[in-house]
Write an enzyme that holds these catalytic residues in place. Structure first.
Site, PDB file in Angstrom:
ATOM      1  N   GLY A 282     -38.429  29.889 -93.238  1.00  0.00           N
ATOM      2  CA  GLY A 282     -38.762  29.749 -91.833  1.00  0.00           C
ATOM      3  C   GLY A 282     -37.949  28.686 -91.139  1.00  0.00           C
ATOM      4  N   ALA A 283     -37.434  27.718 -91.899  1.00  0.00           N
ATOM      5  CA  ALA A 283     -36.607  26.666 -91.306  1.00  0.00           C
ATOM      6  C   ALA A 283     -35.315  27.238 -90.741  1.00  0.00           C
ATOM      7  CB  ALA A 283     -36.306  25.591 -92.347  1.00  0.00           C
TER       8      ALA A 283
ATOM      9  N   GLY B 253     -18.108  62.578 -72.685  1.00  0.00           N
ATOM     10  CA  GLY B 253     -19.530  62.785 -72.895  1.00  0.00           C
ATOM     11  C   GLY B 253     -20.365  61.781 -72.130  1.00  0.00           C
ATOM     12  N   GLY B 254     -21.500  61.411 -72.728  1.00  0.00           N
ATOM     13  CA  GLY B 254     -22.384  60.446 -72.085  1.00  0.00           C
ATOM     14  C   GLY B 254     -21.738  59.099 -71.886  1.00  0.00           C
TER      15      GLY B 254
END
Length: 486
Positions: free
Chosen positions: A392-393, A163-164
């Site tokens: 966030g750290a 296939g692809g």
């Protein structure tokens, strides 16, 4: 989840990885004359030189690795990156996570200026994942085109490629095929028979001999996998050599690292003990030791190579990041980047320190400097998460999202937006009375590909030495920036 259980879980998952799609499918693979994916890697590369990346990634099939093994190794002492599709897992088909792993190793190969070898054994796009699987192929194609002529790209067809999927090897520099076992075609015999009524066998349609003599798609064929791997190695010997890395593994273990963290997860410890155990003997030189003591910065030697270390220190302010620690961290990271010194982050952080005083002093602005410094740095960058990484750290301290080359975690570590107790107080549990709050373990992060690997503490030094040896090939900006005082 206690630490003993987490360690047992790591061993269990390692065993699960080796099982692939299960013993029955592995036996069927061998009976068809094909080796298993991991055995193929061992047969191709130098002994004990392969290091696997993103091994715990899990896609929709809920199988570790999602049917493809990626990593780096040496062949005749030369660094290579490679991926091997596992036909025992969903027929080696490509889904979203499967494709993302291949893209990752392509990007690593370019970063390290190493040849990329694909060991292909796949039924094509994973039908169950629909258009996302096709999108994954598109991402692979784009990277292959971008890197064409930049690094050698080799495709080794060891089973079906249909296939692809066939356009992936078609975009590479050289294609190798095994006679009477490898097949490559856009449309298979069964579909052709249904659509056109034509009756054609696999060999005539897409076998190695046909491609070698008629289509011209294949460059090298051999009678079996062992002979084909010999041809691959011979081909690589003609390629211009880049930097080489040692072909031996540093297997020395530091047993005391297994006991350095307190049993009680709320207890503090001095991270400098960890640094001393990882470093060459008496090689640690700390900088700014009396300023922002919640963050340790300094130099070590690791197998005689200089490395800059940034480490949260739970002994002070629980290792959290405040305004002063932000400035200390950012300036040190930029210094190392200026003078081409590799970076190591040892992470045990509860987050950025909250409070009116910190906010009024500009924690947002100062914290952004940490993100900027790590995202900007081009030197080799590795993070080891020791115990926890929250909020966030977790992102700011050299995460994969900011460009870390490798992020490792100890088995007992946790990664999340916040700790479990804090999460329980925020999430509305009334509507989830029957559900348990998910434990933010390293295994969940590994399944998502957010960390590269989970490693035993005692093997950390050996793993770091190996990783920095590989990253010696990484391209570094000549004069990235000045060392602005922060």
């Amino acid at each position: 989840m206690d630490n003993h259980f987490k360690n047992k879980l790591l061993h269990k998952k390692n065993e699960e990885l080796l099982q692939g799609g299960g013993q029955a499918r592995q036996q069927k693979q061998r009976a068809s004359g094909k080796a298993l994916a991991r055995a193929r890697i061992d047969a191709l590369v130098d002994k004990d030189s392969f290091t696997e990346c993103l091994r715990f990634v899990t896609g929709e099939a809920a199988i570790l690795g999602d049917g493809v093994i990626i990593g780096y190794a040496t062949i005749m002492g030369r660094l290579v990156c490679l991926y091997a599709q596992d036909f025992t897992v969903c027929g080696g088909t490509v889904g979203k996570k499967h494709a993302e792993k291949i893209v990752t190793i392509l990007e690593m190969a370019v970063k390290l200026k190493a040849p990329l070898i694909g060991l292909i054994d796949s039924g094509g796009a994973r039908i169950q994942e629909g258009v996302e699987a096709l999108h994954g192929y598109g991402q692979i194609f784009r990277k292959q085109v971008q890197y064409s002529g930049v690094i050698p790209q080799l495709s080794v067809i060891l089973g079906p490629c249909a296939g692809g999927a066939v356009y992936s090897p078609a975009l590479t520099d050289v294609i190798f095929m095994v006679e009477k076992i490898s097949h490559m075609f856009v449309t298979g015999p069964k579909v052709l028979a249904a659509v056109t009524g034509s009756d054609v066998d696999m060999e005539s349609l897409g076998g190695a001999r046909m491609h070698a003599t008629q289509s011209g798609n294949v460059h090298v064929t051999a009678k079996n996998e062992a002979a084909l791997f010999k041809e691959v190695r011979a081909f690589l010997s003609y390629m211009p050599t880049g930097k080489e890395i040692p072909c031996h593994k540093h297997m020395d273990k530091v047993a005391s690292l297994a006991h350095v963290l307190p049993i009680n997860e709320m207890s503090v410890y001095d991270v400098r003990e960890v640094i001393q155990l990882l470093a060459d003997r008496q090689s640690f030189m700390e900088l700014s030791s009396c300023f922002a003591r919640n963050l340790v910065t300094g130099f070590i030697r690791l197998n005689e190579q200089t490395v800059g270390v940034v480490a949260n220190n739970p002994k002070h302010l629980a290792g959290g990041i405040d305004v002063d620690a932000s400035d200390k961290c950012a300036r040190f990271v930029r210094f190392c980047d200026c003078y081409r010194i590799p970076l190591l982050v040892l992470e045990d952080v509860c987050g950025f320190i909250p409070g009116t005083e910190q906010e009024q002093r500009g924690l947002i602005r100062h914290g952004a400097k940490v993100i900027y410094a790590f995202a900007e740095a081009t030197v080799p960058k590795i993070t080891v998460i020791l115990r926890k990484a929250y909020g966030g750290a977790f992102v700011a301290l050299n995460s994969k999202a900011l460009g870390a080359d490798f992020v490792f975690s100890w088995p007992t570590a946790e990664m999340a937006v916040m700790g479990a107790d804090g999460a329980k107080s925020v999430i509305n549990t009334e509507s989830r009375e029957t559900e348990d709050t998910p434990v933010p373990t390293a295994f969940l992060a590994a399944e998502k590909g957010i960390i590269d690997d989970i490693i035993e503490p005692e093997t950390t030094r050996a793993r770091l030495i190996d990783a920095y040896a590989v990253l010696a090939c990484k391209k570094i900006a000549a004069y990235p920036h000045g060392n602005m005082p922060l």
